[in-house]
Write a protein that holds these residues in place. Sequence first.
Motif, PDB file in Angstrom:
ATOM      1  N   TRP A 312       0.800  -1.221   0.000  1.00  0.00           N
ATOM      2  CA  TRP A 312       0.000   0.000   0.000  1.00  0.00           C
ATOM      3  C   TRP A 312       0.837   1.278   0.000  1.00  0.00           C
ATOM      4  CZ3 TRP A 312      -4.308  -1.211   4.164  1.00  0.00           C
ATOM      5  CH2 TRP A 312      -5.189  -2.168   3.628  1.00  0.00           C
ATOM      6  N   THR A 313       2.126   1.174  -0.185  1.00  0.00           N
ATOM      7  CA  THR A 313       2.962   2.366  -0.209  1.00  0.00           C
ATOM      8  C   THR A 313       3.800   2.372  -1.479  1.00  0.00           C
ATOM      9  OG1 THR A 313       4.704   1.246   1.050  1.00  0.00           O
ATOM     10  CG2 THR A 313       3.106   2.550   2.299  1.00  0.00           C
ATOM     11  N   ALA A 314       4.177   3.581  -1.913  1.00  0.00           N
ATOM     12  CA  ALA A 314       5.036   3.750  -3.095  1.00  0.00           C
ATOM     13  C   ALA A 314       5.957   4.941  -2.842  1.00  0.00           C
ATOM     14  CB  ALA A 314       4.188   3.977  -4.346  1.00  0.00           C
ATOM     15  N   PRO A 315       6.909   4.797  -1.931  1.00  0.00           N
ATOM     16  CA  PRO A 315       7.748   5.940  -1.531  1.00  0.00           C
ATOM     17  C   PRO A 315       8.554   6.499  -2.699  1.00  0.00           C
ATOM     18  CG  PRO A 315       7.957   4.102   0.012  1.00  0.00           C
ATOM     19  CD  PRO A 315       7.238   3.578  -1.179  1.00  0.00           C
ATOM     20  N   ASN A 316       8.485   7.806  -2.876  1.00  0.00           N
ATOM     21  CA  ASN A 316       9.217   8.426  -3.975  1.00  0.00           C
ATOM     22  C   ASN A 316      10.723   8.364  -3.754  1.00  0.00           C
ATOM     23  OD1 ASN A 316       8.238  10.685  -2.002  1.00  0.00           O
ATOM     24  ND2 ASN A 316      10.049  11.546  -2.959  1.00  0.00           N
ATOM     25  N   LYS A 317      11.158   8.262  -2.471  1.00  0.00           N
ATOM     26  CA  LYS A 317      12.598   8.220  -2.206  1.00  0.00           C
ATOM     27  C   LYS A 317      13.242   6.995  -2.851  1.00  0.00           C
ATOM     28  CE  LYS A 317      11.877   8.222   2.256  1.00  0.00           C
ATOM     29  NZ  LYS A 317      10.425   7.907   2.292  1.00  0.00           N
ATOM     30  N   LEU A 318      12.497   5.889  -2.962  1.00  0.00           N
ATOM     31  CA  LEU A 318      13.042   4.705  -3.620  1.00  0.00           C
ATOM     32  C   LEU A 318      13.364   5.009  -5.075  1.00  0.00           C
ATOM     33  CD1 LEU A 318      13.752   1.709  -3.711  1.00  0.00           C
ATOM     34  CD2 LEU A 318      11.316   1.210  -4.072  1.00  0.00           C
ATOM     35  N   MET A 319      12.491   5.760  -5.742  1.00  0.00           N
ATOM     36  CA  MET A 319      12.737   6.140  -7.129  1.00  0.00           C
ATOM     37  C   MET A 319      13.963   7.051  -7.250  1.00  0.00           C
ATOM     38  SD  MET A 319      10.467   4.631  -9.076  1.00  0.00           S
ATOM     39  CE  MET A 319      10.602   3.175  -8.030  1.00  0.00           C
ATOM     40  N   ASP A 320      14.142   7.939  -6.279  1.00  0.00           N
ATOM     41  CA  ASP A 320      15.317   8.823  -6.289  1.00  0.00           C
ATOM     42  C   ASP A 320      16.604   8.015  -6.150  1.00  0.00           C
ATOM     43  OD1 ASP A 320      13.520  10.906  -6.443  1.00  0.00           O
ATOM     44  OD2 ASP A 320      13.751  11.535  -4.355  1.00  0.00           O
ATOM     45  N   TYR A 321      16.592   7.010  -5.266  1.00  0.00           N
ATOM     46  CA  TYR A 321      17.782   6.172  -5.093  1.00  0.00           C
ATOM     47  C   TYR A 321      18.107   5.423  -6.385  1.00  0.00           C
ATOM     48  CZ  TYR A 321      16.817   6.661  -0.020  1.00  0.00           C
ATOM     49  OH  TYR A 321      16.578   7.134   1.251  1.00  0.00           O
ATOM     50  N   LEU A 322      17.083   4.828  -7.015  1.00  0.00           N
ATOM     51  CA  LEU A 322      17.321   4.086  -8.252  1.00  0.00           C
ATOM     52  C   LEU A 322      17.866   5.001  -9.342  1.00  0.00           C
ATOM     53  CD1 LEU A 322      14.125   1.811  -8.421  1.00  0.00           C
ATOM     54  CD2 LEU A 322      16.389   1.217  -7.535  1.00  0.00           C
ATOM     55  N   ALA A 323      17.271   6.188  -9.466  1.00  0.00           N
ATOM     56  CA  ALA A 323      17.738   7.130 -10.483  1.00  0.00           C
ATOM     57  C   ALA A 323      19.179   7.554 -10.242  1.00  0.00           C
ATOM     58  CB  ALA A 323      16.825   8.353 -10.515  1.00  0.00           C
ATOM     59  N   ALA A 324      19.554   7.676  -8.960  1.00  0.00           N
ATOM     60  CA  ALA A 324      20.921   8.075  -8.616  1.00  0.00           C
ATOM     61  C   ALA A 324      21.908   6.933  -8.753  1.00  0.00           C
ATOM     62  CB  ALA A 324      20.952   8.612  -7.187  1.00  0.00           C
ATOM     63  N   GLY A 325      21.424   5.731  -9.030  1.00  0.00           N
ATOM     64  CA  GLY A 325      22.316   4.595  -9.185  1.00  0.00           C
ATOM     65  C   GLY A 325      22.847   4.060  -7.869  1.00  0.00           C
ATOM     66  N   LEU A 326      21.994   4.075  -6.837  1.00  0.00           N
ATOM     67  CA  LEU A 326      22.401   3.573  -5.528  1.00  0.00           C
ATOM     68  C   LEU A 326      21.781   2.200  -5.267  1.00  0.00           C
ATOM     69  CD1 LEU A 326      22.004   6.693  -3.172  1.00  0.00           C
ATOM     70  CD2 LEU A 326      24.110   5.755  -4.140  1.00  0.00           C
ATOM     71  N   PRO A 327      22.567   1.240  -4.774  1.00  0.00           N
ATOM     72  CA  PRO A 327      21.952   0.026  -4.255  1.00  0.00           C
ATOM     73  C   PRO A 327      21.141   0.375  -3.015  1.00  0.00           C
ATOM     74  CG  PRO A 327      24.263   0.114  -3.631  1.00  0.00           C
ATOM     75  CD  PRO A 327      24.023   1.283  -4.552  1.00  0.00           C
ATOM     76  N   VAL A 328      20.060  -0.342  -2.781  1.00  0.00           N
ATOM     77  CA  VAL A 328      19.121   0.031  -1.728  1.00  0.00           C
ATOM     78  C   VAL A 328      19.006  -1.093  -0.699  1.00  0.00           C
ATOM     79  CG1 VAL A 328      16.749   0.733  -1.209  1.00  0.00           C
ATOM     80  CG2 VAL A 328      17.830   1.453  -3.360  1.00  0.00           C
ATOM     81  N   VAL A 329      19.033  -0.712   0.572  1.00  0.00           N
ATOM     82  CA  VAL A 329      18.675  -1.610   1.659  1.00  0.00           C
ATOM     83  C   VAL A 329      17.304  -1.165   2.156  1.00  0.00           C
ATOM     84  CG1 VAL A 329      19.225  -2.402   3.995  1.00  0.00           C
ATOM     85  CG2 VAL A 329      21.056  -2.071   2.324  1.00  0.00           C
TER      86      VAL A 329
END
Length: 419
Positions: A312-329
């Motif tokens: 039920w969530t779609a945080p925009n920060k996740l998209m920012d991390y992907l666009a910046a080329g960061l691996p995500v935890v």
Amino acid sequence: MRILYLHQHYSGPQGATATRSHAMATALTRQGHHVTLLCGRYAGAVTGLIGGYNRGQREGLLRGIRLVELDIPYDNAMGLAARAAAFARYAVRASRLALSQRWDLVIASSTPLTVAIPALLAQRMRGTPFLFEIRDPWPELPAALSGLPGPVLAGMGRLADAACRRAGAVIALSEGMAQTALARGAEPGRVHVVPNGCDLELFGPHVAPWRPAEAAPWEALAVYAGAHGRANGLDQLLDAAGLLQARDERRLRLLLVGDGAEKPRLMARAGEMGLANVSFLDPMPKRQLAALLAGCQIGVQCLAPVPEFAEWTAPNKLMDYLAAGLPVVSTLHGRAGRLLAEGPCGIAPPPGDAATVAEGLAASLAWLAGHPAQRAAMGRAARDQAVRRWDRRLQAARFAEIVRLAAARPATETALVPA
């Protein structure tokens, strides 16, 4: 078309908060539509309007959008009564604007859910079709957090039912949110998923990196950039930082960027724990955030351990991390976990109790800090996924097409007065 776009928490590109509504409104104007966007004064947002308020509002034409900003302040640190008052004031002013002019379509972007009130009134009184956008499903998420009285949740439920059933189109940011609209009676053919997208021009490998002064040259920086509220569950990150420090892990520093009601308490707790590997930074404009992400090595996605958050969530920060080329935890499973599995471009540690989650976060962060080659490969996979699947320009084009369809559909109920 003449479109009234209602989003109380709008920000332009210079702000420190989400800019989805700006991107969508801009796409509509580029297709020749006349867009009036009504917003309030959201903490961290920058509308671009200057000068004082006249009778509680100011307006101007910015980047092709007629922007009307109401002098109704709101921030995430407000108490429940103050928030409710701000939502109610905006709904009243938005209703006046929706009924005072002839519009071809009203776009009501929630949250807050009260933004649906003027859209429903305009449909009922003037026959104006509307599009309902679900950015966070209310009352489902407040109910999951157990933060509101039962009668309030019941009233919100009736409003959400009406918005979903009567909208010419419903746009949800995830498949899980779309299911909540269907459960509330929305016609399946009118429900669409348009997820958050990546701003590939603002974030990416072309941005000059910036690191805060307290970051040592040898430290890998893991950044959380977002709200510091109860729903974000940031105590989990402090617990993980405590484990890393106890194990003498010196290769990593955790950066918490943003603001919210929980930030003073979190800062005090970090001080009490003696965490030398955690830095708190103020909210920053998107361009400065892009430079910070370019100077970091890991993105951190964190929400409280509420099962409903998975879909039920779609945080925009996740998209920012992907666009910046960061691996995500990420502490999130469900949709976010599936995105990270592709590539792979991140790690979602196993769920469990507080100790299990903290251990998983600490282990994941330490592994990425100690494996720069694998970390870089995940970062490249993240950027590749952003380009292939989440380009915001593609999402905006889809949004504009759904707007066209919604405006062409007749209202589900005859107007009470001629339009």
